[in-house]
Scaffold this motif. Structure first.
Motif, PDB file in Angstrom:
ATOM      1  N   MET A   1      49.799  75.163  40.532  1.00 49.17           N
ATOM      2  CA  MET A   1      48.619  74.448  40.019  1.00 49.17           C
ATOM      3  C   MET A   1      49.040  73.303  39.097  1.00 49.17           C
ATOM      4  O   MET A   1      48.669  72.163  39.301  1.00 49.17           O
ATOM      5  CB  MET A   1      47.718  75.434  39.269  1.00 49.17           C
ATOM      6  N   ILE A   2      49.843  73.624  38.047  1.00 49.67           N
ATOM      7  CA  ILE A   2      50.303  72.598  37.112  1.00 49.67           C
ATOM      8  C   ILE A   2      51.193  71.591  37.827  1.00 49.67           C
ATOM      9  O   ILE A   2      51.083  70.381  37.628  1.00 49.67           O
ATOM     10  CB  ILE A   2      51.048  73.233  35.915  1.00 49.67           C
ATOM     11  N   ARG A   3      52.077  72.113  38.709  1.00 48.02           N
ATOM     12  CA  ARG A   3      52.983  71.219  39.435  1.00 48.02           C
ATOM     13  C   ARG A   3      52.201  70.238  40.303  1.00 48.02           C
ATOM     14  O   ARG A   3      52.515  69.046  40.357  1.00 48.02           O
ATOM     15  CB  ARG A   3      53.940  72.048  40.295  1.00 48.02           C
ATOM     16  N   GLU A   4      51.154  70.733  40.981  1.00 49.02           N
ATOM     17  CA  GLU A   4      50.340  69.869  41.832  1.00 49.02           C
ATOM     18  C   GLU A   4      49.589  68.832  41.002  1.00 49.02           C
ATOM     19  O   GLU A   4      49.465  67.669  41.390  1.00 49.02           O
ATOM     20  CB  GLU A   4      49.343  70.726  42.628  1.00 49.02           C
ATOM     21  N   GLU A   5      49.089  69.259  39.836  1.00 53.08           N
ATOM     22  CA  GLU A   5      48.359  68.345  38.962  1.00 53.08           C
ATOM     23  C   GLU A   5      49.267  67.237  38.451  1.00 53.08           C
ATOM     24  O   GLU A   5      48.900  66.059  38.456  1.00 53.08           O
ATOM     25  CB  GLU A   5      47.754  69.117  37.784  1.00 53.08           C
ATOM     26  N   LEU A   6      50.468  67.599  38.020  1.00 49.10           N
ATOM     27  CA  LEU A   6      51.426  66.613  37.522  1.00 49.10           C
ATOM     28  C   LEU A   6      51.823  65.625  38.617  1.00 49.10           C
ATOM     29  O   LEU A   6      52.003  64.433  38.358  1.00 49.10           O
ATOM     30  CB  LEU A   6      52.672  67.312  36.968  1.00 49.10           C
ATOM     31  N   ALA A   7      51.965  66.116  39.827  1.00 50.56           N
ATOM     32  CA  ALA A   7      52.399  65.264  40.939  1.00 50.56           C
ATOM     33  C   ALA A   7      51.390  64.161  41.231  1.00 50.56           C
ATOM     34  O   ALA A   7      51.748  63.111  41.776  1.00 50.56           O
ATOM     35  CB  ALA A   7      52.621  66.116  42.183  1.00 50.56           C
ATOM     36  N   ARG A   8      50.122  64.381  40.863  1.00 47.47           N
ATOM     37  CA  ARG A   8      49.088  63.380  41.131  1.00 47.47           C
ATOM     38  C   ARG A   8      48.994  62.313  40.042  1.00 47.47           C
ATOM     39  O   ARG A   8      48.306  61.302  40.214  1.00 47.47           O
ATOM     40  CB  ARG A   8      47.720  64.075  41.272  1.00 47.47           C
ATOM     41  N   LEU A   9      49.662  62.522  38.926  1.00 49.43           N
ATOM     42  CA  LEU A   9      49.553  61.597  37.804  1.00 49.43           C
ATOM     43  C   LEU A   9      50.381  60.332  38.031  1.00 49.43           C
ATOM     44  O   LEU A   9      51.533  60.399  38.458  1.00 49.43           O
ATOM     45  CB  LEU A   9      50.020  62.272  36.506  1.00 49.43           C
ATOM     46  N   THR A  10      49.783  59.190  37.700  1.00 45.08           N
ATOM     47  CA  THR A  10      50.517  57.923  37.798  1.00 45.08           C
ATOM     48  C   THR A  10      51.752  57.948  36.913  1.00 45.08           C
ATOM     49  O   THR A  10      52.807  57.417  37.292  1.00 45.08           O
ATOM     50  CB  THR A  10      49.608  56.750  37.367  1.00 45.08           C
ATOM     51  N   THR A  11      51.629  58.576  35.742  1.00 46.34           N
ATOM     52  CA  THR A  11      52.749  58.610  34.791  1.00 46.34           C
ATOM     53  C   THR A  11      53.916  59.462  35.304  1.00 46.34           C
ATOM     54  O   THR A  11      55.007  59.411  34.741  1.00 46.34           O
ATOM     55  CB  THR A  11      52.277  59.163  33.433  1.00 46.34           C
ATOM     56  N   GLU A  12      53.686  60.250  36.362  1.00 43.65           N
ATOM     57  CA  GLU A  12      54.757  61.069  36.932  1.00 43.65           C
ATOM     58  C   GLU A  12      55.264  60.507  38.261  1.00 43.65           C
ATOM     59  O   GLU A  12      56.143  61.079  38.897  1.00 43.65           O
ATOM     60  CB  GLU A  12      54.257  62.500  37.138  1.00 43.65           C
ATOM     61  N   THR A  13      54.699  59.377  38.672  1.00 45.57           N
ATOM     62  CA  THR A  13      55.099  58.750  39.934  1.00 45.57           C
ATOM     63  C   THR A  13      56.392  57.955  39.762  1.00 45.57           C
ATOM     64  O   THR A  13      56.609  57.340  38.714  1.00 45.57           O
ATOM     65  CB  THR A  13      53.989  57.797  40.424  1.00 45.57           C
ATOM     66  N   ARG A  14      57.231  57.960  40.773  1.00 41.55           N
ATOM     67  CA  ARG A  14      58.483  57.209  40.690  1.00 41.55           C
ATOM     68  C   ARG A  14      58.221  55.716  40.897  1.00 41.55           C
ATOM     69  O   ARG A  14      57.444  55.318  41.769  1.00 41.55           O
ATOM     70  CB  ARG A  14      59.494  57.710  41.728  1.00 41.55           C
ATOM     71  N   ASN A  15      58.867  54.914  40.081  1.00 40.43           N
ATOM     72  CA  ASN A  15      58.748  53.466  40.152  1.00 40.43           C
ATOM     73  C   ASN A  15      59.731  52.945  41.205  1.00 40.43           C
ATOM     74  O   ASN A  15      60.950  53.071  41.052  1.00 40.43           O
ATOM     75  CB  ASN A  15      59.065  52.854  38.777  1.00 40.43           C
ATOM     76  N   GLN A  16      59.198  52.359  42.271  1.00 42.93           N
ATOM     77  CA  GLN A  16      60.041  51.898  43.377  1.00 42.93           C
ATOM     78  C   GLN A  16      61.005  50.791  42.963  1.00 42.93           C
ATOM     79  O   GLN A  16      62.073  50.636  43.574  1.00 42.93           O
ATOM     80  CB  GLN A  16      59.154  51.407  44.536  1.00 42.93           C
ATOM     81  N   ARG A  17      60.670  50.057  41.913  1.00 39.59           N
ATOM     82  CA  ARG A  17      61.523  48.946  41.469  1.00 39.59           C
ATOM     83  C   ARG A  17      62.749  49.442  40.700  1.00 39.59           C
ATOM     84  O   ARG A  17      63.710  48.681  40.527  1.00 39.59           O
ATOM     85  CB  ARG A  17      60.740  47.985  40.578  1.00 39.59           C
ATOM     86  N   THR A  18      62.718  50.683  40.245  1.00 38.15           N
ATOM     87  CA  THR A  18      63.812  51.156  39.386  1.00 38.15           C
ATOM     88  C   THR A  18      64.613  52.295  40.020  1.00 38.15           C
ATOM     89  O   THR A  18      65.353  52.996  39.331  1.00 38.15           O
ATOM     90  CB  THR A  18      63.260  51.617  38.020  1.00 38.15           C
ATOM     91  N   MET A  19      64.474  52.468  41.317  1.00 35.83           N
ATOM     92  CA  MET A  19      65.151  53.581  41.995  1.00 35.83           C
ATOM     93  C   MET A  19      66.682  53.496  41.872  1.00 35.83           C
ATOM     94  O   MET A  19      67.373  54.508  41.897  1.00 35.83           O
ATOM     95  CB  MET A  19      64.752  53.597  43.474  1.00 35.83           C
ATOM     96  N   GLN A  20      67.198  52.278  41.704  1.00 36.25           N
ATOM     97  CA  GLN A  20      68.656  52.092  41.607  1.00 36.25           C
ATOM     98  C   GLN A  20      69.071  51.669  40.197  1.00 36.25           C
ATOM     99  O   GLN A  20      70.119  51.037  40.017  1.00 36.25           O
ATOM    100  CB  GLN A  20      69.099  51.024  42.625  1.00 36.25           C
ATOM    101  N   ILE A  21      68.269  52.028  39.222  1.00 32.18           N
ATOM    102  CA  ILE A  21      68.534  51.548  37.867  1.00 32.18           C
ATOM    103  C   ILE A  21      69.856  52.066  37.311  1.00 32.18           C
ATOM    104  O   ILE A  21      70.496  51.417  36.475  1.00 32.18           O
ATOM    105  CB  ILE A  21      67.364  51.931  36.926  1.00 32.18           C
ATOM    106  N   ASP A  22      70.305  53.211  37.780  1.00 30.47           N
ATOM    107  CA  ASP A  22      71.570  53.762  37.295  1.00 30.47           C
ATOM    108  C   ASP A  22      72.779  53.010  37.830  1.00 30.47           C
ATOM    109  O   ASP A  22      73.913  53.222  37.387  1.00 30.47           O
ATOM    110  CB  ASP A  22      71.685  55.247  37.645  1.00 30.47           C
ATOM    111  N   ARG A  23      72.546  52.086  38.778  1.00 25.58           N
ATOM    112  CA  ARG A  23      73.634  51.270  39.313  1.00 25.58           C
ATOM    113  C   ARG A  23      73.646  49.873  38.709  1.00 25.58           C
ATOM    114  O   ARG A  23      74.554  49.089  38.962  1.00 25.58           O
ATOM    115  CB  ARG A  23      73.501  51.137  40.839  1.00 25.58           C
ATOM    116  N   MET A  24      72.642  49.547  37.946  1.00 25.74           N
ATOM    117  CA  MET A  24      72.487  48.190  37.432  1.00 25.74           C
ATOM    118  C   MET A  24      73.356  47.946  36.201  1.00 25.74           C
ATOM    119  O   MET A  24      73.729  48.878  35.485  1.00 25.74           O
ATOM    120  CB  MET A  24      71.019  47.930  37.074  1.00 25.74           C
ATOM    121  N   SER A  25      73.601  46.657  35.957  1.00 30.13           N
ATOM    122  CA  SER A  25      74.312  46.271  34.734  1.00 30.13           C
ATOM    123  C   SER A  25      73.345  46.324  33.564  1.00 30.13           C
ATOM    124  O   SER A  25      72.127  46.441  33.743  1.00 30.13           O
ATOM    125  CB  SER A  25      74.852  44.840  34.881  1.00 30.13           C
ATOM    126  N   THR A  26      73.880  46.230  32.357  1.00 30.60           N
ATOM    127  CA  THR A  26      73.030  46.254  31.164  1.00 30.60           C
ATOM    128  C   THR A  26      71.983  45.149  31.213  1.00 30.60           C
ATOM    129  O   THR A  26      70.798  45.382  30.963  1.00 30.60           O
ATOM    130  CB  THR A  26      73.892  46.091  29.895  1.00 30.60           C
TER     131      THR A  26
END
Length: 300
Positions: A1-26
């Protein structure tokens, strides 16, 4: 129930622009964060009509002796406390006029108190402890829009008859169901998934700034764009007070200081004394008749 509710939140959605942020320079990370942050102000613009309604309520509340009460947990609670504690030094408000409550109490401001936000009864208890009244406005802050502590606080606020406001970062938030009015500012997915101290926190800080500052302007704490009700608690603020008096009245430093002292270090009174060439007592009476509004006191 909680997991499903969280999954619908915009604040819990993955940002497509930052999917590779761990590979980026400072530099790349910083530029990307800056680009995302630029979206925040535009998102706040979309909810200005809702913020305006809340300010109308807070102005009415303060005029009838009520309070603005922020309630939140974690980052949201800290933002509320921060806004509340800045009001006395900025606008000479009594500490009880704008109040910040955080789940877990004051110690939670600097160190997380585990589980404090999960109990709705604690939100009610904290409002009971400060004797919530129908004259107050309670603003519940929760980026997710589902924090039990905040929900409990808003439920109790409505039960008492106080205005209940929900401030969230998700549309159709659960918290909004328990409020008289909801400010739902959608800033989109965070740079780091679920880290609402970023864009959501920035948006909420901006909105709290707007609510408290506009309220203080409306109740006469500002003249032109100057903090004329500043509390003189140190040398820096005393110097600011003198400069404010000089800016408004065009008198020299010596005169500004002398009248400030005659006015019991009340900047508003000193300004009215100089502008209307009146005594302290007469200036105070003018301000009282004008409900503390400097412009009205000067213009009569």
């Amino acid at each position: 129930m909680i997991r499903e509710e969280l999954a619908r939140l915009t604040t819990e959605t993955r940002n497509q622009r930052t999917m590779q942020i761990d590979r980026m320079s400072t530099g790349e990370i910083l530029r990307l964060m800056n680009e995302e942050d630029q979206k925040v102000a535009l998102s706040v613009k979309e909810v200005l009509p809702d913020i305006e309604k809340v300010v109308d309520w807070t102005v009415q509340a303060l005029k009838r002796g009520g309070r603005i009460i922020y309630v939140g947990a974690g980052t949201s609670g800290r933002l509320g406390v921060l806004d509340a504690v800045e009001c006395p030094p900025t606008f000479s408000t009594p500490p009880e006029m704008v109040v910040g409550l955080i789940a877990g109490g004051e110690r939670a401001f600097v160190k997380a108190v585990e589980g404090a936000e999960d109990d709705p009864s604690l939100g009610e208890k904290d409002l009971r402890d400060i004797h919530l009244s129908p004259d107050d406005v309670v603003i519940g802050i929760a980026a997710s829009g589902r924090t039990p502590y905040v929900i409990g606080a808003l439920q109790y606020a409505r039960k008492v008859g106080a205005k209940a406001v929900a401030l969230t970062a998700n549309k159709q938030a659960r918290l909004s169901q328990f409020a008289d009015l909801a400010i739902e500012v959608d800033v989109g997915p965070e740079v780091i998934t679920g880290s609402t101290r970023l864009k959501a926190g920035t948006a909420h800080k901006m909105i709290l700034n707007m609510i408290s500052t506009t309220t203080m302007i409306r109740i006469g704490k500002v003249y032109e764009n100057l903090m004329v009700d500043v509390s003189i608690s140190n040398e820096k603020l005393k110097d600011r007070a003198i400069r404010i008096i000089q800016t408004v009245t065009q008198v020299d430093t010596e005169t500004a200081l002398r009248v400030l002292e005659q006015a019991n270090h009340e900047v508003k009174t000193a300004i009215v004394m100089i502008k209307t060439e009146s005594s302290y007592e007469k200036a105070k009476k003018r301000l009282d008749l004008a409900d503390g509004n400097v412009r009205k006191a000067i213009e009569g």
